[in-house]
Write a protein that holds these residues in place. Structure first.
Motif, PDB file in Angstrom:
ATOM      1  N   VAL A  60       0.988  -1.029   0.449  1.00 31.49           N
ATOM      2  CA  VAL A  60      -0.019   0.156   0.484  1.00 31.49           C
ATOM      3  C   VAL A  60       0.416   1.569  -0.016  1.00 31.49           C
ATOM      4  CG1 VAL A  60      -1.835   1.226   1.728  1.00 31.49           C
ATOM      5  CG2 VAL A  60      -1.483  -0.897   1.060  1.00 31.49           C
ATOM      6  N   GLY A  61       1.939   1.434   0.922  1.00 27.12           N
ATOM      7  CA  GLY A  61       3.088   2.207   0.567  1.00 27.12           C
ATOM      8  C   GLY A  61       3.794   2.172  -1.084  1.00 27.12           C
ATOM      9  N   VAL A  62       3.753   1.910  -1.685  1.00 40.71           N
ATOM     10  CA  VAL A  62       4.727   2.355  -3.063  1.00 40.71           C
ATOM     11  C   VAL A  62       2.965   2.657  -3.607  1.00 40.71           C
ATOM     12  CG1 VAL A  62       6.237   0.403  -3.113  1.00 40.71           C
ATOM     13  CG2 VAL A  62       3.987  -0.171  -3.670  1.00 40.71           C
ATOM     14  N   LEU A  63       1.659   2.362  -3.194  1.00 39.49           N
ATOM     15  CA  LEU A  63       1.271   3.115  -4.813  1.00 39.49           C
ATOM     16  C   LEU A  63       1.395   5.131  -4.176  1.00 39.49           C
ATOM     17  CD1 LEU A  63      -2.271   1.711  -2.978  1.00 39.49           C
ATOM     18  CD2 LEU A  63      -0.761   0.684  -4.583  1.00 39.49           C
ATOM     19  N   PRO A  64       1.086   5.249  -5.165  1.00 46.12           N
ATOM     20  CA  PRO A  64       1.974   6.434  -5.210  1.00 46.12           C
ATOM     21  C   PRO A  64       0.569   7.864  -4.931  1.00 46.12           C
ATOM     22  CG  PRO A  64       1.280   6.355  -7.600  1.00 46.12           C
ATOM     23  CD  PRO A  64       1.041   5.048  -6.838  1.00 46.12           C
ATOM     24  N   GLY A  65       0.867   9.178  -4.224  1.00 51.05           N
ATOM     25  CA  GLY A  65       0.145   9.444  -3.173  1.00 51.05           C
ATOM     26  C   GLY A  65      -0.866   8.929  -1.962  1.00 51.05           C
ATOM     27  N   LEU A  66       0.419   8.010  -1.294  1.00 53.51           N
ATOM     28  CA  LEU A  66      -0.446   7.200  -0.501  1.00 53.51           C
ATOM     29  C   LEU A  66       0.605   7.665   0.838  1.00 53.51           C
ATOM     30  CD1 LEU A  66      -2.905   4.875  -0.549  1.00 53.51           C
ATOM     31  CD2 LEU A  66      -3.948   6.203   0.593  1.00 53.51           C
ATOM     32  N   GLY A  87      -6.299  10.515   4.174  1.00 57.43           N
ATOM     33  CA  GLY A  87      -6.784   9.245   2.843  1.00 57.43           C
ATOM     34  C   GLY A  87      -7.821  10.074   2.605  1.00 57.43           C
ATOM     35  N   LEU A  88      -8.835  10.220   2.561  1.00 57.41           N
ATOM     36  CA  LEU A  88      -9.705  10.731   2.093  1.00 57.41           C
ATOM     37  C   LEU A  88      -9.529  12.384   1.015  1.00 57.41           C
ATOM     38  CD1 LEU A  88     -12.395   9.487   0.333  1.00 57.41           C
ATOM     39  CD2 LEU A  88     -13.075  10.916   2.381  1.00 57.41           C
ATOM     40  N   GLY A  89      -8.878  12.886   2.257  1.00 56.48           N
ATOM     41  CA  GLY A  89      -8.297  14.296   2.060  1.00 56.48           C
ATOM     42  C   GLY A  89      -7.210  14.108   0.649  1.00 56.48           C
ATOM     43  N   ASP A  90      -6.321  13.167   0.784  1.00 57.86           N
ATOM     44  CA  ASP A  90      -5.440  13.213  -0.533  1.00 57.86           C
ATOM     45  C   ASP A  90      -6.352  12.293  -1.713  1.00 57.86           C
ATOM     46  OD1 ASP A  90      -3.731  14.068   0.711  1.00 57.86           O
ATOM     47  OD2 ASP A  90      -2.459  11.952   1.295  1.00 57.86           O
ATOM     48  N   VAL A  91      -6.753  11.578  -1.847  1.00 56.93           N
ATOM     49  CA  VAL A  91      -8.009  11.241  -2.717  1.00 56.93           C
ATOM     50  C   VAL A  91      -8.709  12.417  -3.426  1.00 56.93           C
ATOM     51  CG1 VAL A  91      -9.801  10.191  -3.234  1.00 56.93           C
ATOM     52  CG2 VAL A  91      -8.235   9.282  -2.106  1.00 56.93           C
ATOM     53  N   LEU A  92      -9.524  13.131  -2.442  1.00 61.01           N
ATOM     54  CA  LEU A  92      -9.756  14.752  -3.314  1.00 61.01           C
ATOM     55  C   LEU A  92      -8.745  15.783  -3.825  1.00 61.01           C
ATOM     56  CD1 LEU A  92     -12.644  15.738  -0.710  1.00 61.01           C
ATOM     57  CD2 LEU A  92     -12.886  14.264  -2.543  1.00 61.01           C
ATOM     58  N   ALA A  93      -7.927  15.625  -3.420  1.00 61.94           N
ATOM     59  CA  ALA A  93      -6.647  16.266  -3.833  1.00 61.94           C
ATOM     60  C   ALA A  93      -5.798  16.138  -4.763  1.00 61.94           C
ATOM     61  CB  ALA A  93      -5.307  16.726  -2.707  1.00 61.94           C
ATOM     62  N   ASN A  94      -5.780  14.289  -5.291  1.00 57.46           N
ATOM     63  CA  ASN A  94      -4.795  14.165  -6.033  1.00 57.46           C
ATOM     64  C   ASN A  94      -6.252  14.328  -7.515  1.00 57.46           C
ATOM     65  OD1 ASN A  94      -2.701  13.320  -5.098  1.00 57.46           O
ATOM     66  ND2 ASN A  94      -3.781  11.172  -4.946  1.00 57.46           N
TER      67      ASN A  94
END
Lengths: 157, 501
Positions: free
Chosen positions: B33-39, B215-222
């Motif tokens: 999971v850590g390698v997934l970009p943006g996480l 988590g969710l904040g990053d999704v929205l930003a990405n």
């Protein structure tokens, strides 16, 4: 769907947010017993923090008036609206429909926030398979107490 | 001898078949999971928390440690292969690591990072084994006055070391403290900011807020600039460092470890500081400083070693004082509390098997990382290249299920959605959420210790300056605040932290 926000600067928006939260929290804290420094009541600390937050917000607002404060970039509203709403819908459904169906709704719903979203049978099948895997993983394997079929589907439970 | 016995006890706890297996799973999942970009690590850990809920406490803790290291290392992999740092402390790794990857030396850069991390992790673990019992003994002599000053130091450090202005960071810390006030006041039983909702009586769950904001904040930003996200993944070729590489990276790894071990103990953001300082140090003393930023292996090995050593030793304040040093540690405390463990000086004496089991499993986690990551690097590279439009719905699923399963309460899911939007807002206005997250845990503690201090001193605040330990801590705090005014430090901070966004 890129809507340029009014020319608010970052400092202005944040300062306003800090001030509103600070004032509201401060007013509420005034209703709690304050006490004295030696014997602080439940309102003492929140009141102090709210006052500081309001002042910090004021500071940010003052700074926003200076030139060079960065403007807020244009916001793409579609995902900001869709994703949280779908998450809330997931919350509404999880105990009523059960985990697999709620997950399916969540996947398809959030995916529709992407600009590249299109109705695609293969992707839908993928989402269905993933929902099933999630159900097996979380409910069967990890034993989390989440219903497989919720209260709206009594015949399957 | 006591330490030796402790380590043996830890070894027997950590190497039971099931604990070892869960440590392995933790490392594997954490990296995947850590390698997934943006996480970053915070989002990764909070997403993976439900996997630990059904387990016995020691196993859960060991798996958590595995997830923690896996996510740290996964972040470095993404930094090197894609030039996307998952968190601020891997920004430095991108400088030379991605340069090396562009020159076709991605494998060697990854190996340098893994070897450096493993060595640093080993030293860091030994350091914890020696220093933690000493510090826990010292911590037992601390009263509320000293604790309060330590918390102030931690909050100030985290403010100084975030990007953006100090004023913004101060506001975020205050906001975090206010959020921490929600719920029943432990002293008076008075409900604060609950708005009559029974769901808020126990306060805002820390993990829920962290998952929402990160988590969710990053999704929205990405999702804001999907078109711009088509970054390439560098191919991985030869994995083993050459003899020349070994010669060049040995001393930097040693120095990086030293820097990391010491700085990691600092409350605040020691990990970040460690990787930046060790990079700066290497560049300064190198015979070829011009190569830095253009693919110098020293520039990967040293900060990665420092990063990992600090990631290890930042467990010390958490385990001995119960005070989190970083936002990630705050999340680990949140996870421990979910398990019913309250970290603090008593943990070592009351739950020695747990404490030492954790220490030993840290080392095992590091070892597993080394043997797992290098052979599996091709698989990680594939994972990274999964398009984001397939990835983010799955992130939403894991965060939502994770948050729900903490208390089996849908209210938490709604709360996460709300804080996701707030996290997005913070990103848009240039406010980094790390101080908020830290203050959320530290705020209620600060109130409690301040209350007790002033109760004992009858409202006299000068005790903070008459207790020598407290005075010393506050002097360090002031020096830190003054350092930000120094033009030199300011420059380094701006250069280093600006890229962290």
């Amino acid at each position: 769907m890129r809507v340029a926000l009014m020319r608010f600067s970052q400092d202005f928006a944040l300062g306003l947010f800090f001030m509103v939260v600070g004032i509201v929290a401060g007013v509420i804290a005034l209703g709690y017993p304050i006490g004295t420094p030696g014997r602080m009541g439940p309102g003492f600390f929140p009141l102090a923090i709210s006052a500081l937050l309001t002042l910090t917000g004021l500071g940010a607002l003052l700074r926003a008036r200076r030139a060079g404060s960065l403007p807020i970039e244009a916001v793409e509203w579609r995902p900001v609206f869709i994703v949280p709403v779908v998450v809330v819908v997931f919350g509404l459904l999880i105990e009523r429909l059960g985990l697999p169906l709620a997950v399916f709704v969540l996947i398809v719903g959030t995916a529709s926030a992407s600009v590249r979203f299109e109705i695609d049978l293969k992707a839908a099948a993928g989402a269905a398979v993933f929902s099933a895997i999630c159900a097996l993983l979380f409910v069967k394997l990890l034993g989390l107490p989440i219903p497989m079929a919720g209260s709206w589907l009594p015949d399957f439970g | 001898m006591e330490i030796f016995n402790g380590l043996m006890l830890g070894l027997s706890t950590a190497t039971t078949l099931s604990n070892f297996a869960y440590c392995f799973f933790g490392v594997l999942l954490g990296t995947a999971v850590g390698v997934l970009p943006g996480l970053g690590p915070i989002a990764t850990i909070s997403m993976l928390l439900p996997f630990t809920f059904g387990l016995p406490v020691d196993t859960a803790l060991i798996m958590l440690a595995g997830i923690f290291y896996g996510s740290q290392y996964g972040g470095s992999t993404t930094a090197i292969l894609m030039n996307l740092p998952g968190e601020a402390s891997s920004v430095v790794t991108t400088l030379d690591g991605h340069e090396m990857a562009k020159q076709g030396k991605a494998g060697r850069a990854l190996a340098a990072a893994a070897i450096g991390s493993f060595f640093a992790g080993t030293v860091g673990t030994l350091f914890i084994a020696v220093a933690a019992p000493l510090l826990a003994g010292l911590a037992l002599t601390f009263g509320p006055t000293e604790y309060f000053s330590l918390i102030v130091l931690g909050l100030v450090t985290s403010m100084v070391l975030t990007s953006g202005s100090l004023l913004t960071a101060f506001g975020m810390a205050l906001l975090g403290m206010l959020f921490g006030m929600v719920g029943t006041d432990i002293n008076s039983g008075f409900s604060r900011y609950t708005f009559g909702s029974p769901n808020l009586l126990d306060g805002l769950d820390f993990v829920v807020i962290a998952t929402g904001v990160f988590g969710l904040g990053d999704v929205l930003a990405n999702l804001q600039n999907e078109h711009a996200r088509a970054a390439g993944v560098a191919g991985v070729s030869r994995l083993f460092p050459t003899r020349e590489d070994w010669r060049r990276m040995t001393a930097p790894i040693l120095r990086g470890t030293g820097v990391g071990v010491v700085l990691g103990i600092l409350p605040g953001a020691g990990v970040l500081l460690a990787s930046f300082s060790s990079y700066a140090l290497e560049k300064k003393i190198s015979r070829r400083p011009h190569e830095f930023g253009k693919g110098a292996i020293e520039g990967v090995a040293a900060p990665e070693a420092a990063n990992n050593a600090a990631a290890q030793t930042c467990f010390i304040p958490m385990l001995t004082l119960g005070l989190p040093g970083t936002a990630t540690m705050a999340l680990m405390i949140g996870a421990l509390v979910v398990q019913g463990v309250q970290p603090g000086p008593e943990m070592l004496t009351q739950q020695p098997a747990l404490f030492w089991g954790l220490v030993v499993s840290m080392w095992i986690g590091n070892l597993l990382l080394l043997v797992l990551n290098l052979p599996l690097v091709g698989m990680w590279a594939k994972l990274i290249s999964v398009p984001y439009r397939f990835l983010f719905p799955l992130i939403c699923v894991f965060t939502a299920i994770g948050v729900y399963s903490i208390n089996n309460n849908v209210f938490d899911v709604y709360l996460m959605a709300l804080f996701g939007v707030m996290g997005f807002f913070f990103r848009k206005v240039g406010a980094e959420p790390a101080p908020l997250i830290l203050a959320l845990i530290l705020g209620p503690m600060a109130e409690e210790y301040l209350r007790r201090t002033l109760l004992i001193s009858h409202g006299d605040a000068t005790v903070f300056f008459t207790s020598p330990v407290s005075l010393g801590i506050l002097v360090v705090t002031v020096l830190l605040l003054l350092s930000i005014l120094s033009p030199n430090f300011r420059k380094v901070r701006e250069e280093g932290l600006q890229e962290a966004d």
